[in-house]
Scaffold this active site. Sequence first.
Site, PDB file in Angstrom:
ATOM      1  N   ASN A   3       9.160  -7.381  -9.800  1.00 25.97           N
ATOM      2  CA  ASN A   3       7.783  -6.914 -10.028  1.00 25.97           C
ATOM      3  C   ASN A   3       7.636  -6.210 -11.370  1.00 25.97           C
ATOM      4  OD1 ASN A   3       6.958  -7.817  -7.445  1.00 25.97           O
ATOM      5  ND2 ASN A   3       7.846  -5.980  -6.533  1.00 25.97           N
ATOM      6  N   HIS A  19      -0.342  -3.385   2.642  1.00 30.46           N
ATOM      7  CA  HIS A  19       1.112  -3.162   2.585  1.00 30.46           C
ATOM      8  C   HIS A  19       1.602  -2.266   3.723  1.00 30.46           C
ATOM      9  CE1 HIS A  19       4.924  -1.602   0.834  1.00 30.46           C
ATOM     10  NE2 HIS A  19       4.978  -2.815   0.325  1.00 30.46           N
ATOM     11  N   GLU A  71      -5.896  -3.185  -0.998  1.00 28.31           N
ATOM     12  CA  GLU A  71      -5.095  -3.312  -2.226  1.00 28.31           C
ATOM     13  C   GLU A  71      -5.935  -4.004  -3.286  1.00 28.31           C
ATOM     14  OE1 GLU A  71      -1.180  -5.053  -1.657  1.00 28.31           O
ATOM     15  OE2 GLU A  71      -1.120  -4.264   0.387  1.00 28.31           O
ATOM     16  N   SER A  88      -0.012  -7.797  -2.343  1.00 28.86           N
ATOM     17  CA  SER A  88       1.371  -7.913  -2.815  1.00 28.86           C
ATOM     18  C   SER A  88       2.017  -9.246  -2.472  1.00 28.86           C
ATOM     19  CB  SER A  88       2.219  -6.779  -2.243  1.00 28.86           C
ATOM     20  OG  SER A  88       2.237  -6.821  -0.834  1.00 28.86           O
ATOM     21  N   ASP A 124      -4.992   0.617  -3.264  1.00 28.04           N
ATOM     22  CA  ASP A 124      -3.618   0.622  -3.764  1.00 28.04           C
ATOM     23  C   ASP A 124      -3.527  -0.404  -4.901  1.00 28.04           C
ATOM     24  OD1 ASP A 124      -0.896   0.216  -4.225  1.00 28.04           O
ATOM     25  OD2 ASP A 124      -0.349   0.686  -2.156  1.00 28.04           O
ATOM     26  N   HIS A 162       0.060  -3.589  -7.631  1.00 28.91           N
ATOM     27  CA  HIS A 162       0.320  -4.855  -8.334  1.00 28.91           C
ATOM     28  C   HIS A 162      -0.779  -5.197  -9.336  1.00 28.91           C
ATOM     29  CE1 HIS A 162       3.734  -5.831  -5.731  1.00 28.91           C
ATOM     30  NE2 HIS A 162       3.037  -5.185  -4.805  1.00 28.91           N
ATOM     31  N   LYS A 212       6.449  -0.948 -10.864  1.00 25.26           N
ATOM     32  CA  LYS A 212       6.221  -2.386 -11.050  1.00 25.26           C
ATOM     33  C   LYS A 212       5.910  -2.629 -12.537  1.00 25.26           C
ATOM     34  CE  LYS A 212       5.120  -2.652  -6.168  1.00 25.26           C
ATOM     35  NZ  LYS A 212       6.493  -2.769  -5.682  1.00 25.26           N
TER      36      LYS A 212
HETATM   37  C1  PLP Z   1       0.908  -2.574  -2.323  1.00 23.88           C
HETATM   38  C2  PLP Z   1       2.114  -1.718  -2.424  1.00 23.88           C
HETATM   39  N1  PLP Z   1       1.985  -0.392  -2.291  1.00 23.88           N
HETATM   40  C3  PLP Z   1       3.052   0.408  -2.382  1.00 23.88           C
HETATM   41  C4  PLP Z   1       4.302  -0.079  -2.599  1.00 23.88           C
HETATM   42  C5  PLP Z   1       5.454   0.857  -2.635  1.00 23.88           C
HETATM   43  O1  PLP Z   1       5.678   1.265  -3.942  1.00 23.88           O
HETATM   44  P1  PLP Z   1       7.140   1.804  -4.334  1.00 23.88           P
HETATM   45  O2  PLP Z   1       7.995   0.623  -4.489  1.00 23.88           O
HETATM   46  O3  PLP Z   1       6.892   2.566  -5.597  1.00 23.88           O
HETATM   47  O4  PLP Z   1       7.569   2.676  -3.219  1.00 23.88           O
HETATM   48  C6  PLP Z   1       4.494  -1.437  -2.747  1.00 23.88           C
HETATM   49  C7  PLP Z   1       5.854  -1.944  -2.996  1.00 23.88           C
HETATM   50  O5  PLP Z   1       6.204  -3.050  -2.869  1.00 23.88           O
HETATM   51  C8  PLP Z   1       3.370  -2.285  -2.667  1.00 23.88           C
HETATM   52  O6  PLP Z   1       3.506  -3.608  -2.775  1.00 23.88           O
END
Ligand code: PLP
Length: 382
Positions: A48, A134, A178, A182, A207, A210, A230
Amino acid sequence: MHSLDAFAAQKLATLDAANLRRRLIPSARTSAAHIQRGDRTFVSFSCNDYLGLAQDPRVKAAAIEAIQRYGAGAGASRLVTGDHPLLGRLEARLAAFKGADAALVFGSGYLANIGVIPALVGVGDLVLLDELSHACMVSGARLSGARILTFSHNDMDQLAALLAAERGRSARALVLTERVFSMDGDRAPVPDLLSLAEAHDAWTLVDDAHGLGVVTPDAQAPLELGTLSKALGGMGGYLCASAPVIELLKSRARSFVYATGLPPASAAAALAALDILEAEPERSRRPLALARRFTAALGLPPAMSAIVPVQVGDATRALALSAALADRGLLVVAIRPPTVPAGTARLRVAFSAAHDEADVDALAQAMRHVGAVGAPQLEVAR
Ligand SMILES: Cc1ncc(COP(=O)(O)O)c(C=O)c1O
């Protein structure tokens, strides 16, 4: 056998039978686009690190300098002695970048979600969650004790109906989605979602894990959460919000209060990455352009982000296709349930500014050859 071990062995057997056991494969990233596993090097389409910044010499130098000066770790929670000034600088920078009043940095994006959500809603409140959100948003919602209702993916009519029917029964309501999904790479209709939520006095958390650095936001949610791990290439999470919300979270988000602060080196790396992101806008355009080159080559719907899912059905087939691509030096990890719904196992392809056009074309050709798109070939059955 001890009952604890018997329990674990029985659970593992169930996972094995469904081809769902996860295994760690030591993987060393040797460049922004390459990864080494054992004695083999692959072009990776499963990181990522969308802008190739994890390997950028300027980001690495900033982290190294911070380690030399301030050490490897924060030493305590930020509310005790772990609040290194670099963290405050990073928060001001993130807030300015996202156009928010204030920001708060967490140890990871996961920790941000499981800290923020329960600090804002609880028993007697309502969480409305896109069904593809997520896992850490689901965990945050469950931890909060609020009533959770899911709406079908990006279905604004259903969200409107749920808000109309259920909002009145709860003191507070929070909508979770989101910006870029993801595992699907598509985007939420954030402007529509915000108007709906506001019309029902519901709050919205988007969120942007991505999206940051890859897609231009079409609207700003009151709660903009994301990760430094990411496109920014490092480690850590953040929330951008109004000043009073951020101030409240410093006292109430348990994953902030009761966890060690982010190491100063991670803050330094993120600051350097933000410098690059702002100075080199063409870098941010590249992952989506490469993703669109790939979808055009395969006749897939145009990519909406750096992520392109190629759904292949069941977990066994996804693993076989991933192995067939690996035989060609291309790493595209199979994503299986429960990360994605049953029957939608997929090859999740993630593009990075560090890929070149030839990498993308080679992957498109290989995808066809192994039968991940178009007519299946023999080798998938192995
Ligand atoms: C949409 C989403 N939020 C949060 C996270 C978690 O982030 P981190 O890897 O910094 O814990 C991810 C990780 O894959 C994600 O895809």
